[in-house]
Scaffold this motif. Structure first.
Motif, PDB file in Angstrom:
ATOM      1  N   UNK A   1      51.887  35.545  42.636  1.00  0.00           N
ATOM      2  CA  UNK A   1      51.964  35.154  43.896  1.00  0.00           C
ATOM      3  C   UNK A   1      50.634  34.134  44.450  1.00  0.00           C
ATOM      4  N   UNK A   2      49.846  34.346  43.846  1.00  0.00           N
ATOM      5  CA  UNK A   2      48.513  33.507  44.122  1.00  0.00           C
ATOM      6  C   UNK A   2      48.817  31.977  43.186  1.00  0.00           C
TER       7      UNK A   2
ATOM      8  N   UNK B   1      48.151  43.231  46.511  1.00  0.00           N
ATOM      9  CA  UNK B   1      46.639  43.578  46.209  1.00  0.00           C
ATOM     10  C   UNK B   1      46.277  45.067  46.915  1.00  0.00           C
ATOM     11  N   UNK B   2      46.656  45.127  48.066  1.00  0.00           N
ATOM     12  CA  UNK B   2      46.500  46.340  49.017  1.00  0.00           C
ATOM     13  C   UNK B   2      47.196  47.466  48.308  1.00  0.00           C
ATOM     14  N   UNK B   3      48.303  47.368  47.793  1.00  0.00           N
ATOM     15  CA  UNK B   3      49.087  48.423  47.016  1.00  0.00           C
ATOM     16  C   UNK B   3      48.427  48.792  45.725  1.00  0.00           C
ATOM     17  N   UNK B   4      47.963  47.604  44.980  1.00  0.00           N
ATOM     18  CA  UNK B   4      47.133  48.106  43.827  1.00  0.00           C
ATOM     19  C   UNK B   4      45.803  48.926  44.078  1.00  0.00           C
TER      20      UNK B   4
ATOM     21  N   UNK C   1      49.273  50.305  39.612  1.00  0.00           N
ATOM     22  CA  UNK C   1      48.173  49.320  39.997  1.00  0.00           C
ATOM     23  C   UNK C   1      48.246  48.175  38.995  1.00  0.00           C
ATOM     24  N   UNK C   2      48.199  48.347  37.929  1.00  0.00           N
ATOM     25  CA  UNK C   2      48.367  47.128  37.058  1.00  0.00           C
ATOM     26  C   UNK C   2      49.256  46.078  37.495  1.00  0.00           C
ATOM     27  N   UNK C   3      50.765  46.618  37.611  1.00  0.00           N
ATOM     28  CA  UNK C   3      51.741  45.969  37.944  1.00  0.00           C
ATOM     29  C   UNK C   3      51.547  45.053  39.162  1.00  0.00           C
ATOM     30  N   UNK C   4      50.886  45.790  40.221  1.00  0.00           N
ATOM     31  CA  UNK C   4      50.800  45.192  41.375  1.00  0.00           C
ATOM     32  C   UNK C   4      49.725  44.278  41.442  1.00  0.00           C
ATOM     33  N   UNK C   5      48.609  44.425  40.479  1.00  0.00           N
ATOM     34  CA  UNK C   5      47.773  43.128  40.487  1.00  0.00           C
ATOM     35  C   UNK C   5      48.499  41.977  39.679  1.00  0.00           C
ATOM     36  N   UNK C   6      49.263  42.152  38.898  1.00  0.00           N
ATOM     37  CA  UNK C   6      49.863  41.288  38.091  1.00  0.00           C
ATOM     38  C   UNK C   6      50.867  40.553  39.323  1.00  0.00           C
TER      39      UNK C   6
ATOM     40  N   UNK D   1      53.961  33.751  50.953  1.00  0.00           N
ATOM     41  CA  UNK D   1      53.400  33.983  49.520  1.00  0.00           C
ATOM     42  C   UNK D   1      51.986  34.416  49.704  1.00  0.00           C
ATOM     43  N   UNK D   2      51.230  33.998  50.570  1.00  0.00           N
ATOM     44  CA  UNK D   2      49.808  34.761  50.466  1.00  0.00           C
ATOM     45  C   UNK D   2      49.811  35.858  51.159  1.00  0.00           C
ATOM     46  N   UNK D   3      50.754  36.193  52.230  1.00  0.00           N
ATOM     47  CA  UNK D   3      50.893  37.678  52.674  1.00  0.00           C
ATOM     48  C   UNK D   3      51.583  38.622  51.498  1.00  0.00           C
ATOM     49  N   UNK D   4      52.229  38.197  50.759  1.00  0.00           N
ATOM     50  CA  UNK D   4      52.862  38.880  49.843  1.00  0.00           C
ATOM     51  C   UNK D   4      51.964  39.140  48.746  1.00  0.00           C
ATOM     52  N   UNK D   5      50.963  38.457  48.394  1.00  0.00           N
ATOM     53  CA  UNK D   5      49.855  38.603  47.371  1.00  0.00           C
ATOM     54  C   UNK D   5      48.931  39.768  47.896  1.00  0.00           C
ATOM     55  N   UNK D   6      48.656  39.309  49.371  1.00  0.00           N
ATOM     56  CA  UNK D   6      47.541  40.531  50.176  1.00  0.00           C
ATOM     57  C   UNK D   6      48.229  41.757  49.994  1.00  0.00           C
ATOM     58  N   UNK D   7      49.551  41.857  50.137  1.00  0.00           N
ATOM     59  CA  UNK D   7      50.118  43.171  50.061  1.00  0.00           C
ATOM     60  C   UNK D   7      50.261  43.846  48.940  1.00  0.00           C
TER      61      UNK D   7
END
Length: 65
Positions: free
Chosen positions: A16-17, A50-53, A6-11, A42-48
């Motif tokens: 991406x943001x 975040x959801x995974x986190x 989760x920490x890795x996905x947040x990073x 890039x925004x879609x990947x950031x959301x992805x």
């Protein structure tokens, strides 16, 4: 394990943001033309990320703590 993921996905989401908004970003000079499409992707990947986190945090709260 899921907490670390989760920490890795947040990073990844934060990266991406803020990608393309720094002064030392060399990739902004190499792109030619497709600025709107890459920003949307890039925004879609950031959301992805975040959801995974959030999913990993939920799993970690149920089984790890």
């Amino acid at each position: 394990m899921f907490t670390i993921l989760a920490c890795l996905f947040v990073l990844f989401a934060i990266d991406g943001i803020f990608r393309g908004r720094t002064l030392n970003d060399d990739s902004a000079m190499t792109e030619t033309g497709s600025g709107a499409g890459s920003k949307r992707l890039g925004a879609a990947r950031s959301v992805l990320w975040g959801v995974l986190a959030l999913i990993c945090l939920f799993i970690a709260s149920q089984f790890e703590w």
